[in-house]
Structure formats: C-alpha cells, structure tokens
Motif scaffolding. Structure first.
Motif, PDB file in Angstrom:
ATOM      1  N   ALA A  33       0.855  -1.180   0.000  1.00  0.00           N
ATOM      2  CA  ALA A  33       0.000   0.000   0.000  1.00  0.00           C
ATOM      3  C   ALA A  33       0.889   1.227   0.000  1.00  0.00           C
ATOM      4  O   ALA A  33       1.859   1.308   0.742  1.00  0.00           O
ATOM      5  CB  ALA A  33      -0.898   0.017   1.232  1.00  0.00           C
ATOM      6  N   THR A  35       1.166   5.710  -0.884  1.00  0.00           N
ATOM      7  CA  THR A  35       0.567   6.987  -1.275  1.00  0.00           C
ATOM      8  C   THR A  35       1.670   7.838  -1.879  1.00  0.00           C
ATOM      9  O   THR A  35       2.720   8.032  -1.257  1.00  0.00           O
ATOM     10  CB  THR A  35      -0.041   7.703  -0.058  1.00  0.00           C
ATOM     11  OG1 THR A  35      -1.055   6.876   0.491  1.00  0.00           O
ATOM     12  CG2 THR A  35      -0.622   9.040  -0.455  1.00  0.00           C
ATOM     13  N   SER A  40      -3.351   7.216  -3.637  1.00  0.00           N
ATOM     14  CA  SER A  40      -3.233   5.944  -2.923  1.00  0.00           C
ATOM     15  C   SER A  40      -3.597   4.810  -3.859  1.00  0.00           C
ATOM     16  O   SER A  40      -4.486   4.935  -4.690  1.00  0.00           O
ATOM     17  CB  SER A  40      -4.170   5.931  -1.714  1.00  0.00           C
ATOM     18  OG  SER A  40      -4.257   4.636  -1.202  1.00  0.00           O
ATOM     19  N   GLY A  42      -4.724   1.909  -2.653  1.00  0.00           N
ATOM     20  CA  GLY A  42      -5.613   1.019  -1.901  1.00  0.00           C
ATOM     21  C   GLY A  42      -6.897   0.745  -2.648  1.00  0.00           C
ATOM     22  O   GLY A  42      -7.384   1.582  -3.412  1.00  0.00           O
ATOM     23  N   ALA A  45      -9.989   2.669  -0.530  1.00  0.00           N
ATOM     24  CA  ALA A  45      -9.921   4.086  -0.207  1.00  0.00           C
ATOM     25  C   ALA A  45     -10.747   4.889  -1.183  1.00  0.00           C
ATOM     26  O   ALA A  45     -10.754   4.620  -2.366  1.00  0.00           O
ATOM     27  CB  ALA A  45      -8.470   4.572  -0.257  1.00  0.00           C
ATOM     28  N   ILE A 147      -8.280   8.782   4.471  1.00  0.00           N
ATOM     29  CA  ILE A 147      -7.203   7.874   4.856  1.00  0.00           C
ATOM     30  C   ILE A 147      -6.481   8.405   6.099  1.00  0.00           C
ATOM     31  O   ILE A 147      -6.366   9.607   6.304  1.00  0.00           O
ATOM     32  CB  ILE A 147      -6.236   7.679   3.677  1.00  0.00           C
ATOM     33  CG1 ILE A 147      -6.948   6.932   2.547  1.00  0.00           C
ATOM     34  CG2 ILE A 147      -4.988   6.923   4.102  1.00  0.00           C
ATOM     35  CD1 ILE A 147      -6.133   6.787   1.298  1.00  0.00           C
ATOM     36  N   CYS A 148      -5.959   7.501   6.904  1.00  0.00           N
ATOM     37  CA  CYS A 148      -5.382   7.842   8.205  1.00  0.00           C
ATOM     38  C   CYS A 148      -4.323   8.942   8.115  1.00  0.00           C
ATOM     39  O   CYS A 148      -4.452   9.986   8.726  1.00  0.00           O
ATOM     40  CB  CYS A 148      -4.790   6.582   8.840  1.00  0.00           C
ATOM     41  SG  CYS A 148      -4.354   6.819  10.576  1.00  0.00           S
ATOM     42  N   CYS A 154      -7.064   5.481  14.189  1.00  0.00           N
ATOM     43  CA  CYS A 154      -7.403   4.940  12.869  1.00  0.00           C
ATOM     44  C   CYS A 154      -7.978   3.536  13.017  1.00  0.00           C
ATOM     45  O   CYS A 154      -7.701   2.833  13.997  1.00  0.00           O
ATOM     46  CB  CYS A 154      -6.172   4.879  11.968  1.00  0.00           C
ATOM     47  SG  CYS A 154      -5.435   6.510  11.666  1.00  0.00           S
ATOM     48  N   GLY A 156      -7.899   0.351  10.523  1.00  0.00           N
ATOM     49  CA  GLY A 156      -7.327  -0.046   9.236  1.00  0.00           C
ATOM     50  C   GLY A 156      -6.605   1.136   8.620  1.00  0.00           C
ATOM     51  O   GLY A 156      -5.779   1.785   9.257  1.00  0.00           O
ATOM     52  N   ARG A 157      -6.957   1.466   7.394  1.00  0.00           N
ATOM     53  CA  ARG A 157      -6.290   2.552   6.678  1.00  0.00           C
ATOM     54  C   ARG A 157      -6.986   3.893   6.846  1.00  0.00           C
ATOM     55  O   ARG A 157      -6.565   4.891   6.265  1.00  0.00           O
ATOM     56  CB  ARG A 157      -6.234   2.218   5.181  1.00  0.00           C
ATOM     57  CG  ARG A 157      -5.463   0.951   4.847  1.00  0.00           C
ATOM     58  CD  ARG A 157      -5.563   0.639   3.363  1.00  0.00           C
ATOM     59  NE  ARG A 157      -5.092   1.751   2.569  1.00  0.00           N
ATOM     60  CZ  ARG A 157      -5.631   2.120   1.403  1.00  0.00           C
ATOM     61  NH1 ARG A 157      -6.686   1.493   0.947  1.00  0.00           N
ATOM     62  NH2 ARG A 157      -5.135   3.131   0.727  1.00  0.00           N
TER      63      ARG A 157
END
Length: 355
Positions: A33, A35, A40, A42, A45, A147-148, A154, A156-157
C-alpha cells in the motif's frame, strides 16, 4: 521569460507525475500500500490521504451566485432537510443535520456538498461494504473515507472518529484547508479528481453524482414524511445491546436482522413509530408485535404479553406490551427489527434512549 518559466514548470510537473506513476506501479505489483503525491493505490480508499488539517482562522463570506458546483456557496439545504435526507437512507448518522449545517457555516462551504460526498462514498453509511463498519457494528464516523495519514486514531487505513460531529468537522476542515485555501480549488469539478483520483474511482461519475444531488435537493427540498421519524426507544432508561445488527444469530441481516436489548420479563415496551398494530405468534419470534406505518415498520419479538390488538392505531411512545422470553430465546430480552419502505435496516443509531 514567462513562456520559458511556464514550460519549465510543466516539464518538472510531468517528471514528477512520471515518477509518481512508476512508484505506484511498483508498489502495486509488490502488494504494497502506498501513497504518492496524494494518490493511494488502496482498493477501498475513496479519499486521498492528507495531513491533519488545521481549523480555519477567519470565516469566509459564502458565494451567492447560481453556480451550484461552487463549494463556497450559500447553503442550499437546511439542517431539517439534511435530517430528512439521512433518514430516507436509514443512515446511522441520522439526526446530524445541525452538525452538517453549522460546520458548513463555519467553513463557508455549502453543506449540501458535504452530505452529497457522504452519500456517494458510503450510501450515507449504509453500504454493507463501507470501510467504516467495525466488527461490533459501530462505525468510524468517517463521512469522507479519509485515509489515516498520521491521524491519531485509525481503523485499518482510515481515520476513526469518536462521534459523527468530529468526523463531519474534519471533512469540512480538510476541504477548506487542503483544497480551497491550500490549492485554490473552488468547485466540485476541480476537487474530486484529486480527492478521489481515477486510479480508484470513476471521477466523472463521482462529479455527476455530487452535482446532481446538490441540484436536486435545491430544486426539490427533501421533506420528512408524516411518520418519517423514530421516536424514543422500545424500553425506558439506559439501553444495553446484548446482540447487535447483522452479527451472531442476527446474520445475515436480511433474514433476522434485528437488535437485542436486555430487559426483564414483564418490563414495559413502548412503540417508537405511529402506525397500526399487528399481533402474531411465530417461530422463532414467539409472541410478537408489528407496528406498520407509512414509511417504517417495527417488529418486537419474545414478548410476554401484548396490550394492543391487531388493527388498533398505535402512537409513538404508547405502551404496547411487555418483554419476555417467548419463542426461541435464551433469556428475557426484546428483539427489535426496523424496516423502511419494506427494507430491513439497522435501528441502532435511530433509537434514542428515553428516561
């Protein structure tokens, strides 16, 4: 000189874009994963990661022109209308219209745009595949699938907020600080390609959906139906959930998708909608009571007695019987099911404790 400078800037930007694309491809092929430049790779996301934005220091006067794609626009939806939109979706964020509206005023963003993002991202928090659902059926309160990216809490993400108000506030803060003030972007059409890039989204469909909802709500304001609200709770006092929606024996939700609340045999039960009573004796429900309204329908199971008769009009807050352990039950409790327009929905966030 200006032409040369512009060409140099475009060349540098193209080089950065190429490097970003190569990094993204390498990471995806290696199962990582990543960014890169706000993008990103993912699969779940929906929003580009951003640093935690800071509150707006000075309020900005909203634009009052007719261009509904502008974020900095006078509100085109009221708090009550937002509540009606969320209630129509059976959203777990139902009742937060005031939070959406007041945050929109603070950040000078049309709240209709924020609600439209929430609806598109997760069907207002009702999509069963939304990344905001936790195993215990609580949620992250993340209205924008942000996203985190260094946020302190958080799941997960994605960012995990303690309540809807905090999640709503953070979405507005992000849009104002990162996109409007930071990048000079002012319209839905400009922001969405960066917020939800094409590597994960159908960008044009996203833009069309948000603009369409904002325009539709402005032309035809959503109004609650006569019985389009849940009033109170089936029990008075503090509520204790012993089994949540869609988990344990309540899975799959479309078969037995209720919520169990702890209760003592003989403890009074109260209607939470206006409608007509329908008493039944079935398995595994046992002695049960449906209250059928124009929009909503409730079902109470495992009752020890019913105090209304089939066909009798019932009002929200009216005593209708008592809890028990009839049918298939391991002990006394009340099993509550809620349907909206015939479709079973999660009642957890719509039921409000009553003293």
């Amino acid at each position: 000189m200006i032409t040369t400078a512009l060409r140099t800037a475009h060349t540098a930007a193209a080089g950065l874009a190429a490097l970003a694309a190569a990094a993204m491809l390498w990471a995806t092929l290696h199962g990582e994963a990543v960014t890169v430049l706000g993008w990103s790779n993912g699969l779940t996301a929906q929003a580009a990661p951003h640093p935690v934005a800071q509150p707006v220091a000075q309020p900005v006067t909203p634009d009052t022109s007719g261009d509904l794609t502008l974020l900095q626009h006078a509100p085109t939806i009221s708090a009550a209308q937002i509540d009606a939109v969320l209630a129509n979706y059976g959203s777990p964020a139902a009742g937060t219209g005031k939070d959406w509206y007041e945050a929109g005023q603070r950040y000078a963003i049309n709240p209709a745009v924020g609600v439209a993002f929430f609806v598109h991202e997760s069907t207002a928090g009702t999509n069963p595949y939304w990344a905001g659902w936790k195993p215990d059926r609580s949620t992250t309160h993340n209205v924008g699938n942000i996203i985190c990216a260094g946020y302190p809490t958080c799941f997960g993400r994605f960012r995990d907020y303690p309540d809807w108000r905090t999640g709503i506030e953070d979405w507005y803060r992000l849009i104002r600080t990162e996109y409007m003030d930071g990048r000079g972007l002012t319209t839905v059409n400009q922001i969405i390609p960066i917020y939800a890039p094409s590597v994960e989204n159908d960008v044009q469909a996203y833009i069309d959906a948000v603009n369409g909802m904002v325009a539709q709500w402005a032309r035809n304001p959503v109004q609650p139906a006569a019985d389009n609200a849940i009033h109170g709770a089936p029990l008075h006092g503090a509520l204790a959930i012993t089994q949540g929606y869609g988990v344990g024996t309540h899975a799959p939700a479309d078969v037995w998708g209720g919520v169990d609340y702890a209760a003592q045999t003989g403890e009074p039960l109260y209607a939470i909608i206006d409608g007509t009573a329908d008493v039944s004796q079935t398995w595994p429900c046992g002695l049960g009571l449906k209250v059928k309204g124009a929009t909503y329908q409730t079902l109470y199971c495992h009752m020890s007695r019913v105090d209304v008769q089939t066909g009798q009009p019932v009002s929200a807050g009216q005593p209708v019987g008592a809890a028990g352990a009839s049918g298939e039950a391991s002990g006394p409790h009340v099993h509550l099911e809620l349907r909206k327009d015939g479709r079973i929905i999660d009642p957890t966030h719509l039921v409000q404790e009553t003293k």
